[in-house]
Design a protein around this motif. Structure first.
Motif, PDB file in Angstrom:
ATOM      1  N   LEU A   1       0.822  -1.211   0.000  1.00 20.41           N
ATOM      2  CA  LEU A   1       0.000   0.000   0.000  1.00 20.41           C
ATOM      3  C   LEU A   1       0.855   1.259   0.000  1.00 20.41           C
ATOM      4  CD1 LEU A   1      -2.884  -1.096   2.374  1.00 20.41           C
ATOM      5  CD2 LEU A   1      -3.025  -0.621  -0.075  1.00 20.41           C
ATOM      6  N   LEU A   2       2.028   1.222   0.633  1.00 17.28           N
ATOM      7  CA  LEU A   2       2.959   2.357   0.528  1.00 17.28           C
ATOM      8  C   LEU A   2       3.372   2.565  -0.924  1.00 17.28           C
ATOM      9  CD1 LEU A   2       5.338   1.995   3.622  1.00 17.28           C
ATOM     10  CD2 LEU A   2       3.818   3.927   3.096  1.00 17.28           C
ATOM     11  N   SER A   3       3.546   1.461  -1.649  1.00 18.14           N
ATOM     12  CA  SER A   3       3.894   1.551  -3.066  1.00 18.14           C
ATOM     13  C   SER A   3       2.757   2.182  -3.865  1.00 18.14           C
ATOM     14  CB  SER A   3       4.217   0.158  -3.619  1.00 18.14           C
ATOM     15  OG  SER A   3       5.310  -0.420  -2.934  1.00 18.14           O
ATOM     16  N   PHE A   4       1.521   1.767  -3.564  1.00 17.04           N
ATOM     17  CA  PHE A   4       0.371   2.361  -4.252  1.00 17.04           C
ATOM     18  C   PHE A   4       0.276   3.855  -3.952  1.00 17.04           C
ATOM     19  CE2 PHE A   4      -1.093  -1.952  -4.954  1.00 17.04           C
ATOM     20  CZ  PHE A   4      -1.857  -1.850  -6.101  1.00 17.04           C
ATOM     21  N   LEU A   5       0.494   4.230  -2.683  1.00 18.79           N
ATOM     22  CA  LEU A   5       0.416   5.641  -2.305  1.00 18.79           C
ATOM     23  C   LEU A   5       1.499   6.452  -3.005  1.00 18.79           C
ATOM     24  CD1 LEU A   5      -0.685   7.974  -0.594  1.00 18.79           C
ATOM     25  CD2 LEU A   5       0.831   7.217   1.260  1.00 18.79           C
ATOM     26  N   SER A   6       2.733   5.962  -2.991  1.00 21.39           N
ATOM     27  CA  SER A   6       3.825   6.717  -3.609  1.00 21.39           C
ATOM     28  C   SER A   6       3.641   6.817  -5.120  1.00 21.39           C
ATOM     29  CB  SER A   6       5.181   6.070  -3.286  1.00 21.39           C
ATOM     30  OG  SER A   6       5.248   4.745  -3.775  1.00 21.39           O
ATOM     31  N   CYS A   7       3.076   5.769  -5.725  1.00 19.85           N
ATOM     32  CA  CYS A   7       2.783   5.817  -7.161  1.00 19.85           C
ATOM     33  C   CYS A   7       1.743   6.891  -7.454  1.00 19.85           C
ATOM     34  CB  CYS A   7       2.297   4.455  -7.631  1.00 19.85           C
ATOM     35  SG  CYS A   7       1.903   4.381  -9.393  1.00 19.85           S
ATOM     36  N   THR A   8       0.703   6.953  -6.625  1.00 18.25           N
ATOM     37  CA  THR A   8      -0.329   7.973  -6.797  1.00 18.25           C
ATOM     38  C   THR A   8       0.247   9.374  -6.643  1.00 18.25           C
ATOM     39  OG1 THR A   8      -1.964   6.433  -5.866  1.00 18.25           O
ATOM     40  CG2 THR A   8      -2.599   8.758  -5.996  1.00 18.25           C
ATOM     41  N   ILE A   9       1.118   9.554  -5.654  1.00 20.15           N
ATOM     42  CA  ILE A   9       1.754  10.858  -5.430  1.00 20.15           C
ATOM     43  C   ILE A   9       2.548  11.285  -6.666  1.00 20.15           C
ATOM     44  CG2 ILE A   9       3.534  12.057  -4.085  1.00 20.15           C
ATOM     45  CD1 ILE A   9       2.647  10.280  -1.695  1.00 20.15           C
ATOM     46  N   SER A  10       3.331  10.365  -7.226  1.00 17.54           N
ATOM     47  CA  SER A  10       4.155  10.685  -8.395  1.00 17.54           C
ATOM     48  C   SER A  10       3.294  11.006  -9.609  1.00 17.54           C
ATOM     49  CB  SER A  10       5.094   9.515  -8.702  1.00 17.54           C
ATOM     50  OG  SER A  10       5.955   9.257  -7.616  1.00 17.54           O
ATOM     51  N   LEU A  11       2.225  10.236  -9.805  1.00 18.79           N
ATOM     52  CA  LEU A  11       1.309  10.507 -10.913  1.00 18.79           C
ATOM     53  C   LEU A  11       0.669  11.884 -10.778  1.00 18.79           C
ATOM     54  CD1 LEU A  11      -0.405   7.019 -11.087  1.00 18.79           C
ATOM     55  CD2 LEU A  11       0.625   8.165 -13.059  1.00 18.79           C
ATOM     56  N   GLN A  12       0.246  12.209  -9.569  1.00 21.10           N
ATOM     57  CA  GLN A  12      -0.364  13.520  -9.350  1.00 21.10           C
ATOM     58  C   GLN A  12       0.633  14.640  -9.585  1.00 21.10           C
ATOM     59  OE1 GLN A  12      -2.301  13.377  -5.401  1.00 21.10           O
ATOM     60  NE2 GLN A  12      -4.151  13.838  -6.538  1.00 21.10           N
TER      61      GLN A  12
END
Length: 514
Positions: free
Chosen positions: A313-324
């Motif tokens: 889930l940390l990976s999903f969160l960091s991926c979302t942050i980078s996409l944003q």
């Protein structure tokens, strides 16, 4: 004394290069080479891509679907090399839009950026939607449609908050996400290979009857979505070009590292998971629709699996942050050039946090709307991922095509990174790969489904492009922009006017008096 970057180039030089391109940046160059690489890596996110699409890929084509990761990796490396030349010459925030603007012109760039921006928003929605079932598994509640949507919106809200805190926080979040990705990929994958391996590497060449008895190539092409979905994110390194020290040198390196390291990690995770599935035919038949959760529970126990899920889930969160971050910079770039309705808000900048707050908020609101809309679509995640991948690839290939056109018209890359004599063949190969990928994604493969479902990817792409063209016709905002454009191609000298000299004029070969 001027501050210097990690590569020794004065930061003043980066600002001077940007000024020569017609911009004065309000961003702060708080992002070093590792943070820039981490941003691209967490956007590409091998853990997110594999954990989201592994079950689909294995059920569709069996273990050989893993080879699509290798094919897509090589193809996207070619694209990354083309982008590296462009960003080295034009290190401007926003990525594909400003690159297309300099290579071709305002209208082409507007449409290019529009397609890419919509695809980014949908990709953000796909990532947070993919996180929903894992949140449900972590906290032990049923992953119903409504709970997945609520979990997805929670991840999205947290990512938007972090993105609003500035470049330094973004850089720190990217590095933390990178560490989580490595643990999730290497440690978890290594443990699975040591304790849960039920097959040997020979299964990577055995389709276990996948494809429903039809031509296996079609099944493999459909499953290739796992490879296609994995290999983008490297362009995010260039989306934040105005926040990176020594961007002309650092960003091309970060892009290549993202492909190398991200691709290797993704392939390793996919192989480890495939070898750990006890009943592969059960996944292909649909009896086991969620093999990943079963593998993690078996390998780590209930408590250990929850620890792994936290990392995932940390990976999903960091991926979302980078996409944003990428989407916000693109929206800001549009606003700064006065290219779209709402530009006054999109170009507003927080002097304290050094971020465009309204552009960041937009990158949260639109994906939230997509997530909410998924409630009314069956098999929403696969459709969202399919369109997101198509839109990203189309946005990429519009830049690759613009670069190829510019080369034929005389463009000579002049940044710190150049391919030299390899520029043209790499550019052509990148375009061929990208077009092949687009056809693979858009090709209808479910004739038994309603026509609109069978052609959903192609139709969604056509709708986005059509809406963009309609907007351009009704509200030609691109025409108001006075920012530089179409300056990559050298302009020839105006042709001399040849005429007969008058009687009182000297002839061309006669000296004139002083």
């Amino acid at each position: 004394m001027s501050a210097t970057t990690g590569a020794g180039q004065p930061e003043a030089d980066a600002s001077a290069q940007l000024a020569s391109l017609g911009y004065t940046s309000e961003f702060k160059r708080d992002m070093g080479p590792w943070a820039n690489f981490s941003l691209g890596f967490t956007y590409l996110s091998p853990v997110v891509a594999i954990y989201t699409m592994f079950a689909f890929g294995l059920a569709t084509a069996g273990p050989p679907m893993i080879w699509s990761l290798v094919i897509a990796g090589v193809g996207q490396l070619l694209v990354a090399l083309v982008f590296s030349e462009i960003v080295a010459q034009y290190p401007v925030a926003g990525g594909v839009y400003p690159w297309a603007r300099r290579l071709w012109g305002r209208r082409y760039a507007w449409l290019n950026g529009w397609v890419y921006m919509v695809a980014l928003f949908v990709t953000i929605a796909s990532v947070v939607s993919g996180a929903g079932p894992y949140i449900a598994s972590l906290f032990g509640f049923e992953a119903s449609v409504d709970t997945v949507i609520l979990c997805s919106l929670g991840i999205l809200a947290l990512a938007t908050l972090i993105n609003s805190l500035g470049t330094k926080v973004l850089a720190q979040a990217a590095i933390i996400g990178f560490a989580a990705e490595l643990i999730g990929a290497l440690a978890v994958g290594g443990w699975l290979l040591m304790t849960e391996r039920h097959h040997n590497l020979g299964i990577l060449f055995d389709n276990f009857g996948a494809g429903d008895g039809t031509n296996y190539l079609w099944a493999f092409a459909a499953a290739a979505l796992i490879g296609i979905y994995n290999y983008y994110g490297f362009e995010a390194c260039g989306d934040v070009a105005e926040e990176v020290r020594d961007p002309g040198r650092m960003i091309p390196k970060a892009m290549r590292r993202t492909i190398y390291v991200g691709g290797a990690a993704a392939t390793f995770v996919a192989v480890a998971l495939a070898l750990s599935v006890v009943d592969i035919r059960g996944v292909i038949s649909g009896e086991n629709p969620d093999p990943v959760s079963g593998i993690l529970n078996e390998a780590f126990g209930t408590a250990g699996a929850k620890g792994v899920l936290v990392i995932v889930l940390l990976s999903f969160l960091s991926c979302t942050i980078s996409l944003q971050a990428a989407a916000g910079r693109l929206a800001y770039s549009y606003g700064r050039d006065d290219m779209i309705v709402g530009s006054r808000l999109l170009r507003k900048f927080s002097a304290r946090r050094r971020v465009p707050p309204y552009a960041v908020v937009l990158s949260g609101l639109v994906p939230a709307a997509v997530v909410l809309g998924s409630k009314f679509s069956e098999d929403a995640l696969t459709k969202i991922v399919s369109f997101a991948s198509l839109g990203i690839y189309l946005g990429f290939q519009m830049v690759v095509f613009a670069a190829l056109r510019a080369r034929f018209k005389g463009w000579q890359p002049s940044g710190a990174y150049r391919l030299g004599k390899w520029g043209l063949p790499v550019n052509i190969a990148a375009l061929v790969y990208g077009i092949t990928g687009i056809v693979t994604m858009a090709w209808p493969r479910t004739p038994e489904a309603p026509w609109y479902d069978n052609y959903i990817v192609l139709l969604s792409g056509a709708v986005v492009v059509g809406l963009g063209l309609l907007y351009m016709a009704i509200h030609p905002a691109y025409g108001r922009s006075d920012a530089p454009y179409d300056d990559a191609i050298p302009k020839g000298e105006p042709a001399a006017v040849v005429s007969e000299p008058r009687a009182d004029e000297p002839k061309a070969d006669e000296p004139t008096g002083v």
